[in-house]
Design an enzyme around this catalytic site. Structure first.
Site, PDB file in Angstrom:
ATOM      1  N   GLY A   1       0.807  -1.231   0.000  1.00 53.47           N
ATOM      2  CA  GLY A   1       0.000   0.000   0.000  1.00 53.47           C
ATOM      3  C   GLY A   1       0.829   1.265   0.000  1.00 53.47           C
TER       4      GLY A   1
ATOM      5  CE1 TYR B   1      19.747  -3.330   7.577  1.00 61.77           C
ATOM      6  CE2 TYR B   1      20.191  -1.115   6.776  1.00 61.77           C
ATOM      7  CZ  TYR B   1      19.322  -2.046   7.342  1.00 61.77           C
ATOM      8  OH  TYR B   1      18.035  -1.695   7.665  1.00 61.77           O
TER       9      TYR B   1
ATOM     10  CB  SER C   1      12.641  -2.405  25.432  1.00 61.98           C
ATOM     11  OG  SER C   1      11.758  -2.377  24.321  1.00 61.98           O
TER      12      SER C   1
ATOM     13  N   PRO D   1      19.605   3.749  -0.874  1.00 58.06           N
ATOM     14  CG  PRO D   1      20.724   5.754  -0.531  1.00 58.06           C
ATOM     15  CD  PRO D   1      20.962   4.311  -0.795  1.00 58.06           C
TER      16      PRO D   1
ATOM     17  CG  PHE E   1      12.984   1.869  15.450  1.00 59.17           C
ATOM     18  CD1 PHE E   1      14.007   1.798  16.387  1.00 59.17           C
ATOM     19  CD2 PHE E   1      11.962   0.933  15.514  1.00 59.17           C
ATOM     20  CE1 PHE E   1      14.016   0.817  17.368  1.00 59.17           C
ATOM     21  CE2 PHE E   1      11.957  -0.052  16.494  1.00 59.17           C
ATOM     22  CZ  PHE E   1      12.981  -0.110  17.429  1.00 59.17           C
TER      23      PHE E   1
HETATM   24  C1  HXC Z   1      13.839   2.862  20.400  1.00 55.62           C
HETATM   25  C2  HXC Z   1      11.714   2.183  19.799  1.00 55.62           C
HETATM   26  C3  HXC Z   1      11.692   3.126  18.732  1.00 55.62           C
HETATM   27  C4  HXC Z   1      12.839   3.959  18.567  1.00 55.62           C
HETATM   28  C5  HXC Z   1       9.808   2.039  18.742  1.00 55.62           C
HETATM   29  N1  HXC Z   1      10.539   1.553  19.762  1.00 55.62           N
HETATM   30  N2  HXC Z   1      10.491   3.004  18.099  1.00 55.62           N
HETATM   31  N3  HXC Z   1      12.777   2.055  20.611  1.00 55.62           N
HETATM   32  N4  HXC Z   1      13.879   3.783  19.401  1.00 55.62           N
HETATM   33  N5  HXC Z   1      12.896   4.865  17.575  1.00 55.62           N
HETATM   34  C6  HXC Z   1      10.123   0.537  20.710  1.00 55.62           C
HETATM   35  C7  HXC Z   1       8.919   0.972  21.532  1.00 55.62           C
HETATM   36  O1  HXC Z   1       9.293   1.814  22.611  1.00 55.62           O
HETATM   37  C8  HXC Z   1       8.366  -0.372  22.004  1.00 55.62           C
HETATM   38  O2  HXC Z   1       9.094  -0.899  23.078  1.00 55.62           O
HETATM   39  C9  HXC Z   1       8.645  -1.282  20.814  1.00 55.62           C
HETATM   40  O3  HXC Z   1       9.672  -0.649  20.044  1.00 55.62           O
HETATM   41  C10 HXC Z   1       7.428  -1.454  19.945  1.00 55.62           C
HETATM   42  O4  HXC Z   1       6.948  -0.163  19.574  1.00 55.62           O
HETATM   43  P1  HXC Z   1       5.513   0.060  18.961  1.00 55.62           P
HETATM   44  O5  HXC Z   1       5.385   1.464  18.541  1.00 55.62           O
HETATM   45  O6  HXC Z   1       4.469  -0.505  19.912  1.00 55.62           O
HETATM   46  O7  HXC Z   1       5.604  -0.944  17.735  1.00 55.62           O
HETATM   47  P2  HXC Z   1       4.661  -1.232  16.541  1.00 55.62           P
HETATM   48  O8  HXC Z   1       3.386  -0.419  16.630  1.00 55.62           O
HETATM   49  O9  HXC Z   1       4.601  -2.686  16.426  1.00 55.62           O
HETATM   50  O10 HXC Z   1       5.482  -0.606  15.281  1.00 55.62           O
HETATM   51  C11 HXC Z   1       6.586  -1.256  14.719  1.00 55.62           C
HETATM   52  C12 HXC Z   1       7.690  -0.270  14.344  1.00 55.62           C
HETATM   53  C13 HXC Z   1       7.146   0.900  13.493  1.00 55.62           C
HETATM   54  C14 HXC Z   1       8.771  -1.087  13.609  1.00 55.62           C
HETATM   55  C15 HXC Z   1       8.273   0.286  15.635  1.00 55.62           C
HETATM   56  O11 HXC Z   1       8.212   1.766  13.145  1.00 55.62           O
HETATM   57  C16 HXC Z   1       6.425   0.437  12.241  1.00 55.62           C
HETATM   58  O12 HXC Z   1       5.243   0.111  12.280  1.00 55.62           O
HETATM   59  N6  HXC Z   1       7.121   0.424  11.088  1.00 55.62           N
HETATM   60  C17 HXC Z   1       6.554  -0.041   9.789  1.00 55.62           C
HETATM   61  C18 HXC Z   1       7.071   0.727   8.627  1.00 55.62           C
HETATM   62  C19 HXC Z   1       8.554   0.962   8.576  1.00 55.62           C
HETATM   63  O13 HXC Z   1       9.273   0.840   9.572  1.00 55.62           O
HETATM   64  N7  HXC Z   1       9.031   1.344   7.387  1.00 55.62           N
HETATM   65  C20 HXC Z   1      10.438   1.597   7.145  1.00 55.62           C
HETATM   66  C21 HXC Z   1      11.112   0.444   6.500  1.00 55.62           C
HETATM   67  S1  HXC Z   1      12.556   1.072   5.840  1.00 55.62           S
HETATM   68  P3  HXC Z   1       8.624  -0.734  24.633  1.00 55.62           P
HETATM   69  O14 HXC Z   1       9.556  -1.623  25.381  1.00 55.62           O
HETATM   70  O15 HXC Z   1       8.804   0.720  24.953  1.00 55.62           O
HETATM   71  O16 HXC Z   1       7.188  -1.160  24.708  1.00 55.62           O
HETATM   72  C22 HXC Z   1      13.806   0.023   5.846  1.00 55.62           C
HETATM   73  C23 HXC Z   1      14.932   0.638   5.043  1.00 55.62           C
HETATM   74  C24 HXC Z   1      16.287   0.229   5.344  1.00 55.62           C
HETATM   75  O17 HXC Z   1      13.771  -1.063   6.357  1.00 55.62           O
HETATM   76  C25 HXC Z   1      17.391   0.967   4.597  1.00 55.62           C
HETATM   77  C26 HXC Z   1      17.168   2.406   4.243  1.00 55.62           C
HETATM   78  C27 HXC Z   1      18.220   3.014   3.404  1.00 55.62           C
HETATM   79  P1  NAP Z   2       7.298   1.694   3.897  1.00 53.59           P
HETATM   80  O1  NAP Z   2       6.572   2.517   2.913  1.00 53.59           O
HETATM   81  O2  NAP Z   2       7.230   2.071   5.345  1.00 53.59           O
HETATM   82  O3  NAP Z   2       6.842   0.187   3.712  1.00 53.59           O
HETATM   83  C1  NAP Z   2       6.657  -0.739   4.726  1.00 53.59           C
HETATM   84  C2  NAP Z   2       5.344  -1.437   4.502  1.00 53.59           C
HETATM   85  O4  NAP Z   2       5.270  -2.587   5.340  1.00 53.59           O
HETATM   86  C3  NAP Z   2       4.126  -0.583   4.805  1.00 53.59           C
HETATM   87  O5  NAP Z   2       3.220  -0.630   3.730  1.00 53.59           O
HETATM   88  C4  NAP Z   2       3.526  -1.238   6.034  1.00 53.59           C
HETATM   89  O6  NAP Z   2       2.102  -1.120   6.036  1.00 53.59           O
HETATM   90  C5  NAP Z   2       3.970  -2.680   5.863  1.00 53.59           C
HETATM   91  N1  NAP Z   2       4.019  -3.397   7.136  1.00 53.59           N
HETATM   92  C6  NAP Z   2       4.754  -3.078   8.233  1.00 53.59           C
HETATM   93  N2  NAP Z   2       4.496  -3.917   9.234  1.00 53.59           N
HETATM   94  C7  NAP Z   2       3.618  -4.831   8.768  1.00 53.59           C
HETATM   95  C8  NAP Z   2       2.979  -5.965   9.323  1.00 53.59           C
HETATM   96  N3  NAP Z   2       3.189  -6.325  10.606  1.00 53.59           N
HETATM   97  N4  NAP Z   2       2.116  -6.667   8.553  1.00 53.59           N
HETATM   98  C9  NAP Z   2       1.872  -6.291   7.272  1.00 53.59           C
HETATM   99  N5  NAP Z   2       2.450  -5.233   6.687  1.00 53.59           N
HETATM  100  C10 NAP Z   2       3.316  -4.505   7.420  1.00 53.59           C
HETATM  101  O7  NAP Z   2       8.877   1.642   3.556  1.00 53.59           O
HETATM  102  P2  NAP Z   2       9.668   1.394   2.183  1.00 53.59           P
HETATM  103  O8  NAP Z   2      10.822   2.322   2.201  1.00 53.59           O
HETATM  104  O9  NAP Z   2       8.744   1.382   1.028  1.00 53.59           O
HETATM  105  O10 NAP Z   2      10.263  -0.076   2.429  1.00 53.59           O
HETATM  106  C11 NAP Z   2       9.870  -1.179   1.625  1.00 53.59           C
HETATM  107  C12 NAP Z   2      10.931  -2.264   1.685  1.00 53.59           C
HETATM  108  O11 NAP Z   2      12.155  -1.791   1.129  1.00 53.59           O
HETATM  109  C13 NAP Z   2      11.290  -2.727   3.095  1.00 53.59           C
HETATM  110  O12 NAP Z   2      11.545  -4.114   3.084  1.00 53.59           O
HETATM  111  C14 NAP Z   2      12.567  -1.993   3.383  1.00 53.59           C
HETATM  112  O13 NAP Z   2      13.356  -2.622   4.360  1.00 53.59           O
HETATM  113  C15 NAP Z   2      13.202  -2.035   2.015  1.00 53.59           C
HETATM  114  N6  NAP Z   2      14.243  -1.042   1.815  1.00 53.59           N
HETATM  115  C16 NAP Z   2      13.907   0.245   1.632  1.00 53.59           C
HETATM  116  C17 NAP Z   2      14.895   1.160   1.399  1.00 53.59           C
HETATM  117  C18 NAP Z   2      14.593   2.609   1.145  1.00 53.59           C
HETATM  118  O14 NAP Z   2      15.527   3.382   0.942  1.00 53.59           O
HETATM  119  N7  NAP Z   2      13.327   3.027   1.128  1.00 53.59           N
HETATM  120  C19 NAP Z   2      16.243   0.752   1.360  1.00 53.59           C
HETATM  121  C20 NAP Z   2      16.552  -0.581   1.563  1.00 53.59           C
HETATM  122  C21 NAP Z   2      15.542  -1.478   1.778  1.00 53.59           C
HETATM  123  P3  NAP Z   2       1.257  -1.012   7.421  1.00 53.59           P
HETATM  124  O15 NAP Z   2       2.007  -0.050   8.294  1.00 53.59           O
HETATM  125  O16 NAP Z   2      -0.081  -0.563   6.985  1.00 53.59           O
HETATM  126  O17 NAP Z   2       1.240  -2.399   7.975  1.00 53.59           O
END
Ligand code: HXC
Ligand code: NAP
Length: 279
Positions: free
Chosen positions: A18, A148, A106, A191, A98
Site C-alpha cells: 500500500g 547491510y 527494549s 537509499p 527505526f
Molecule cells: C527505540 C523504539 C523506537 C525507537 C519504537 N521503539 N520506536 N525504541 N527507538 N525509535 C520501541 C517501543 O518503545 C516499544 O518498546 C517497541 O519498540 C514497539 O513499539 P511500537 O510502537 O508498539 O511498535 P509497533 O506499533 O509494532 O510498530 C513497529 C515499528 C514501526 C517497527 C516500531 O516503526 C512500524 O510500524 N514500522 C513499519 C514501517 C517501517 O518501519 N518502514 C520503514 C522500513 S525502511 P517498549 O519496550 O517501549 O514497549 C527500511 C529501510 C532500510 O527497512 C534501509 C534504508 C536506506
Molecule cells: P514503507 O513505505 O514504510 O513500507 C513498509 C510497509 O510494510 C508498509 O506498507 C507497512 O504497512 C507494511 N508493514 C509493516 N508492518 C507490517 C505488518 N506487521 N504486517 C503487514 N504489513 C506490514 O517503507 P519502504 O521504504 O517502502 O520499504 C519497503 C521495503 O524496502 C522494506 O523491506 C525496506 O526494508 C526495504 N528497503 C527500503 C529502502 C529505502 O531506501 N526506502 C532501502 C533498503 C531497503 P502497514 O504499516 O499498513 O502495515
C-alpha cells in the site's frame, strides 16, 4: 523497457504493497499486465492505493489486510489469495525499522522489527511455498532486503539481523525448492526515499544531504528503477536466476567497503604531490 504483457495475468502478492516501494512495484506490475494482491496492517491505506490503481487498471487489485506478525492471519491471507487460483509470485516487501542506539533497545523493540521482517517473511513464504508444492505449481519469491544484510550496520541492528536471515532463507530455499520449480531471489536497495523509511531513518536535512555524498553515482534511487528490476526478476524471462541477491544502490556499499574510498578528498595538487614522491 519491457513488452507490455511481460507479466500478463500473473497473480502477484506484494506485502506492504500500500505504500512506498511496495506500491511502486505494484504499479509497475499492473502496467505489465499482472493481477495484484496487496497486504498491510492498515486497511484504509490499502484501499486508498487500490482506488488509485483502479483508476488506471480497473478491478485488477485485491486488498488483503493482514498483520504479518500473526502466523494464523498469514495463513488466512494465503488461503484467501489462493482461493481464486494459485498465486504466481510473492514479494516480501513489508518491513519495520527505526534508528536507535542498540543498547537502548527494549526486548519489545527488538521483537517489533524481527517479528515483521524475519518472522512475517518466513510465515508468508511458507504459506505460499507449501501451496505451490502441494499443487505442483511453479512459484517465485522476491524479497526486498538491504545491503547491510551482509555488511551489518550500526543503529539498525534488529533490521540487519532480520534482513540477513531473509537472505539466508532465500539462498536456502532456492536450493531446497528448486527442483519443484520455485525460485527465490532478493533485491538489496540502497537509499530510495519513501515516507516510511525517511520519517524513521533520516533525522535531518544535513544527514539527508550527507547520504548523497556517499553514493558514487551521486544520487538516490528512483522508484521506477527498483520497480523495473523487480519486474524482471518476477518475469519468466529471468527463469534461470535463483538464490541471487541483486544490489541496486548506485555503488553505495562498495564505496563504504573500499579501503581507499576516503581518498576522494584529495585535490589534484595532492595527487601530483603523491606522484612526485620518491621511495
Ligand atoms: C527505540 C523504539 C523506537 C525507537 C519504537 N521503539 N520506536 N525504541 N527507538 N525509535 C520501541 C517501543 O518503545 C516499544 O518498546 C517497541 O519498540 C514497539 O513499539 P511500537 O510502537 O508498539 O511498535 P509497533 O506499533 O509494532 O510498530 C513497529 C515499528 C514501526 C517497527 C516500531 O516503526 C512500524 O510500524 N514500522 C513499519 C514501517 C517501517 O518501519 N518502514 C520503514 C522500513 S525502511 P517498549 O519496550 O517501549 O514497549 C527500511 C529501510 C532500510 O527497512 C534501509 C534504508 C536506506
Ligand atoms: P514503507 O513505505 O514504510 O513500507 C513498509 C510497509 O510494510 C508498509 O506498507 C507497512 O504497512 C507494511 N508493514 C509493516 N508492518 C507490517 C505488518 N506487521 N504486517 C503487514 N504489513 C506490514 O517503507 P519502504 O521504504 O517502502 O520499504 C519497503 C521495503 O524496502 C522494506 O523491506 C525496506 O526494508 C526495504 N528497503 C527500503 C529502502 C529505502 O531506501 N526506502 C532501502 C533498503 C531497503 P502497514 O504499516 O499498513 O502495515
Amino acid at each position: 523497457m519491457f513488452q507490455s504483457d511481460l507479466l500478463q495475468d500473473k497473480r502477484i502478492l506484494i506485502t506492504g504493497g500500500g505504500t512506498g516501494l511496495g506500491k511502486a512495484m505494484g504499479k509497475r506490475c499492473l502496467e505489465l499486465g499482472a493481477r495484484l494482491l496487496i497486504c498491510g496492517r492498515r486497511e484504509a491505506v490499502l484501499e486508498e492505493t487500490r482506488a488509485e490503481f483502479d483508476a488506471e487498471h480497473p478491478g485488477r487489485t485485491t486488498v488483503l489486510p493482514c498483520d504479518l506478525r500473526d502466523a494464523e492471519a498469514v495463513e488466512a491471507m494465503a488461503e484467501a489469495a489462493f482461493a481464486e487460483g494459485p498465486l504466481d509470485a510473492l514479494v516480501n516487501n513489508a518491513a519495520g525499522n527505526f534508528l536507535a542506539k542498540t543498547e537502548s533497545l527494549s526486548p519489545r523493540a527488538v521483537d517489533a522489527v524481527l517479528a515483521i521482517v524475519l518472522h512475517g517473511t518466513a510465515y508468508a513464504t511458507l504459506a505460499c511455498g507449501k501451496r505451490w508444492l502441494a499443487a505442483r505449481h511453479p512459484g517465485n519469491v522476491l524479497s526486498i532486503v538491504t545491503t547491510y544484510a551482509w555488511t551489518g550496520s550500526p543503529f539498525v541492528v534488529p533490521s540487519a539481523m532480520a534482513k540477513a536471515g531473509v537472505l539466508a532463507m532465500t539462498r536456502s530455499l532456492a536450493v531446497e525448492w528448486g527442483r519443484q520449480g520455485i525460485r527465490l531471489n532478493a533485491i538489496a536497495p540502497g537509499p530510495f526515499p519513501t515516507k516510511g523509511a525517511w520519517d524513521r531513518l533520516v533525522p535531518n536535512a544535513e544527514l539527508d544531504a550527507a547520504w548523497k555524498n556517499k553514493i558514487p553515482l551521486g544520487r538516490v534511487g528512483e522508484h521506477i528503477e527498483l520497480a523495473n528490476l523487480a519486474a524482471y526478476l518476477l518475469a519468466e524471462q529471468s527463469g534461470y536466476i535463483t538464490g541471487e541477491v541483486v544490489t541496486i544502490d548506485g555503488g553505495e556499499w562498495l564505496k563504504g567497503a573500499g579501503q581507499f574510498s576516503l581518498m576522494e578528498a584529495l585535490s589534484d595538487e595532492d595527487w601530483e604531490a603523491m606522484r612526485a614522491r620518491k621511495g
